[in-house]
Design an enzyme around this catalytic site. Sequence first.
Site, PDB file in Angstrom:
ATOM      1  N   LYS A   1       3.110  11.641  -3.526  1.00 17.69           N
ATOM      2  CA  LYS A   1       1.970  10.897  -4.437  1.00 17.69           C
ATOM      3  C   LYS A   1       1.079  11.823  -4.998  1.00 17.69           C
ATOM      4  CE  LYS A   1      -1.426   7.021  -3.568  1.00 17.69           C
ATOM      5  NZ  LYS A   1      -2.134   6.222  -2.740  1.00 17.69           N
TER       6      LYS A   1
ATOM      7  N   ASP B   1       1.017  -1.155   0.065  1.00 13.32           N
ATOM      8  CA  ASP B   1      -0.100   0.058   0.248  1.00 13.32           C
ATOM      9  C   ASP B   1       0.846   1.163   0.058  1.00 13.32           C
ATOM     10  OD1 ASP B   1      -1.827   2.057   0.667  1.00 13.32           O
ATOM     11  OD2 ASP B   1      -2.442   1.455   2.509  1.00 13.32           O
TER      12      ASP B   1
END
Lengths: 278, 569
Positions: free
Chosen positions: B68, B6
């Site tokens: 991100k 993740d």
Amino acid sequence: MTTENCWLVLGIAPTPDEREVKRAYARLLKVNRPEDDAEGFQALRVAFEAAMWAADDLSRQPMAVTVVNDAPERKVRDLALEAKLQPCIETLARLNEQGTSEEAMQALAEVLAALDLPDAKQRDPQLWSLFEDGMLWVCCDIAANHDEFLRAAIEMFGWTEPGNWLGESDARTVEWLRLRLREADALDIVDQLLDQLELGGETAAIAKLAEMVDDDMLVNVDVRHLFEAELMVGLSEFDPVPVDFSRQATVLFGWQRDHRHLEEYNLEAWERFQQKVA
Amino acid sequence: MILGIDLGTTNSLAAVWQGGRAVMIPNALGHTLTPSVVGLDDQGEVLVGQAARERLLTHPQLTASVFKRYMGSNRTERLGHQLFRAEELSALVLKSLKVDAERFLGCAVEEAVITVPAYFSDAQRKATKIAGQLAGLNVERLVNEPTAAALAYGLHQSNPESRFLVFDLGGGTFDISILELFEGVMEVRASAGDNFLGGEDFSELLIDGFIESAGKAKGLVDKQSDPNLYQALRKQAEQAKRALSNASATTMEVLYAGELLRWEISEAEFLARCEPLLKRLREPIERALRDARLKAIDLDQIVLAGGATRKPIIRKLVAKLFGRLPAMNINPDEVVAQGAAVMAGLKVRDVTLNEVVMTDVCPYTLGIEVSEQTAPGRFQPGFYLPIIERNSVVPISREQSVNTVVDNQVALHVRVFQGESRLVKDNIFLGEITLPVPPKPAGQMAVAVRFTYDVNGLLEAEMTVEATNEKHRLVIEENPGVLTPEQVEEKLQALSKLKIHPRELLPNVTLLARLDRMYQQLLGEERQWVAQAGAQFQALLEQQDEGAIVTGREELKRLLDQVEGEGWL
């Protein structure tokens, strides 16, 4: 894909039973896995979707119906009592479906009086509990039941209260009844708004709507959905339509961006609404 | 062994499928969460995780976070004198997880399943794959985050037939997925999301509130003007968010121009400030439900994933939106990584997962630009023709025919987009190709455009000129914001030259970084105490007695936790 082909791909005979379709699809899916066999999977998927539509169609066709009594065996059955109650419950169901709210409430009052019901709770618990079952059926299975009737029934039996027998045996039904109560409250607001518009109070109605958009009552997605749909239907029946209010509602609820729920709820009304506002 | 990862905005985690269950991988500090923060230390060596996170405050010029959000774009972040893209920074995080896993498992790990937000675009997905490649991981599969969460939940369902909704609010992204479970099939019915909505936005709200209420009067107007100050504010906001979870008010304090600025915020004010963000949560939920043709009452369960769902305001809102309490049987921080491990298990056909098949959807519509006739013979470009409708089950292949619009047209320009708007200018451009067509009267030359979307969420377009049967393929690889294979090779070279800080020293380095950060934040006696504790620990390190160091470190950590509350993991 033709309907015959989809049954062939799934390897089952045509059926109205969606579960059977799903079972066949699931079995074949383990052979045509989406990550290993893209083409095989796509063919299977197309067949599955076609079969699900076809099953839905088949289930709508009239056929011999076997009635299964799946009610929980909560009480000992008493045929004589049932025979006495049945016509009353049927009348209530019919008036909920076809009559006005007033008629249904009137009939409820008459039934209660005729059977001496509120007092029967202590005197004849069996009668009371059979009556409760019948009322629950009217409230849950009669799609078009009246809000006022539902509120009265929920109050009478305390179905949504903590500790009630219903919550313990069937939490989903209680969740559903709670939602119905919230929806009924929201629909009262729709009626108020429409009444206000009827009387020419458009500015006040716009202010009230702006307030409602952020109200706690409309946070629940299902309640909001119904509120929007009923408001739109109500507006579409105006002639001329209150344009400023309608535009405001369109902006506040983002109907330009997504109005599929309105189309699905009542396509005719949505088209009429759009024509009138444009 | 395939590693399930993740790769989050705020934290990253890894897990593997072992002995019929998902096993979380601890990092060098023994934690399952590794902050997605990358920095260079004073010697120019790379630090990843908690140590880098501590240094965000003391060395903001040498540290990067929240990258991100820039995946799939050309934006770079400067660390010292070097520039890094989001893929490279992510690769360093992935590399650190890979090393942790290898240490934990005692074998080499070269393959991974990585999760991405369901609403990640084609370019963002490709950038994620490249990040894996740069970290020395072959990315076997990209899985949508809420789908992963649902996989982890689905396996624990006692009811073999159910429908549930995954509400996934992470550090930077928000995703909704609706799933149906039947006969061992986990079918994603619909996904929707917002790529720019997450826990970090709630922190920003508090920072803005601080500037407005306590900063302005003292001349502090721009939160970004000083990176040290900004990171100090972020840390304060983070702590305030936590404090407001169980107190009715809290205080944010920051040292500015020699003065301590304070702002007291009540829970009620925080709620009022959150209102616009909370409203943005509604749209994806409505869209997913409508796409799945379901009402909220039809759902059997609401499942929470993502660290931000720990916040009471979020849980209260979820309860109100759906009229029931959400399920929380799996740690919301870990549920996505666990799902990634399940996917890894499925990928290697682990016997414990024999009876499970998962199908996912393409969460957005894919199409091309077309011209529409506005008057006889007059065409206006800029309109969107959907080819694959959103929430179609993948893999999927769909075809649409388009025609030439002018007489003797000799070429057709195909531009590919992703999005839901009728006008292409409001959708995301993915790629384009120009194909020659034989001249014919207007409307008589047809080209079939076929889109193929695979299980990893990657798109291929194939155009067939119907008259000649000539085929053209558009592999959407060189879209803006995605590195070409040559560039990837270059980046690999560059990354291999970086020195990574030795893993075994990380516990000490992290603690020293924390002491530095606390020294900078605190005042007066507490500050003196931190300085002393730091000097003592430094002296302990120099004695090189491993046993004594471990004991001293744990003791000091406990004392520091007392001063500032549990660490922020």
